[in-house]
Design an enzyme around this catalytic site. Structure first.
Site: not given
Ligand code: DCP
Length: 231
Positions: A27-29, A32-35, A103
């Site tokens: 799912g997008n940035i 809630g993946k970490t949650t 994740e």
């Molecule tokens: N990112 C990137 N290229 C990738 C994977 C991630 O540029 N191949 C970047 C996007 C975010 C950061 O890394 O700035 C972390 O992105 P994620 O969406 O993977 O993780 P989050 O912490 O945002 O996830 P969530 O809030 O869902 O827990």
């Protein structure tokens, strides 16, 4: 129901083959993946592999994530090569538990992030080609199989405000447009099945627009689908 049939099939597959089950949360940035991963941490027999974003922010003192956001044309390739390495390490880590909950994956790195950099003119052809050759070689020769994708589907506007609230420094300049483009790629991949080599892999779509606390209720509701053999 269809999901019950799916669970039965999967249970049978595991008992027949001692196959280990791999779930990737996507799912997008800020969706809630970490949650979700934290929520299932208390469950026995699940191995949880959080995304190594901290590694990307500190490669021997260098912050590849920050560099990529500041100058994607110069540093996008650097970050994505490193992401591909760390994801390959996560996929191939010897699995002791019946279920591995990861994740993200090699696949979202390639089909969403690398694709987005390239499509938006922020990655040179040669960088894209080299990453693609690496990716193709990896998926053909390494054990990077996934059994289930959990797609936390979220509106870009909701993500935009969550990202502002959590204040991860590198991400403060992310425009809504960037989230919309990444959203479209996730949709094309998981909903419209337009991209990728994972079209046969089961996808569980969860609406992730609610507050992160309410999301825990949704995760609990889907426990048996996400962790099919141990719930
Ligand atoms: N990112 C990137 N290229 C990738 C994977 C991630 O540029 N191949 C970047 C996007 C975010 C950061 O890394 O700035 C972390 O992105 P994620 O969406 O993977 O993780 P989050 O912490 O945002 O996830 P969530 O809030 O869902 O827990």
């Amino acid at each position: 129901s269809q999901s019950e049939i799916l669970i039965d099939e999967l249970k049978e597959r595991l008992s027949n083959t001692k196959h280990k089950f791999v779930v990737c949360v996507e799912g997008n940035i800020g969706c809630g993946k970490t949650t979700l991963l934290n929520y299932f941490k208390k469950t026995k027999n699940v191995e949880i592999l959080a995304e190594p974003v901290d590694k990307w922010r500190n490669i021997d003192g260098h912050n590849a994530l920050e560099l990529m956001y500041k100058d994607p044309h110069r540093w996008g390739m650097t970050l994505q090569t490193y992401v591909q390495l760390t994801m390959l390490q996560a996929h191939t880590k010897v699995q002791e538990c019946p279920v591995k909950l990861m994740e993200r994956s090699l696949y979202s790195a390639k089909y969403c992030f690398v694709e987005n950099l390239y499509k938006s003119g922020k990655m040179a052809d040669i960088d894209f080609i080299v990453l693609t050759e690496w990716f193709n070689w990896i998926i053909q020769t390494q054990n990077v199989k996934v059994d289930l994708f959990v797609y936390l589907r979220t509106d870009p506007e909701v993500l935009f405000s969550r990202i502002k609230q959590r204040r991860r420094e590198e991400e403060m300049g992310i425009p809504l447009e960037y989230l919309k483009d990444l959203h479209q790629l996730h949709e094309d991949w998981f909903i419209h099945k337009k991209i990728g080599t994972t079209k046969d892999v089961e996808v569980l779509v969860i609406d992730a627009n609610s507050s992160l606390e309410d999301m825990e209720i949704a995760y609990e509701k889907h426990r048996e689908k996400i962790l099919p053999f141990i719930s």
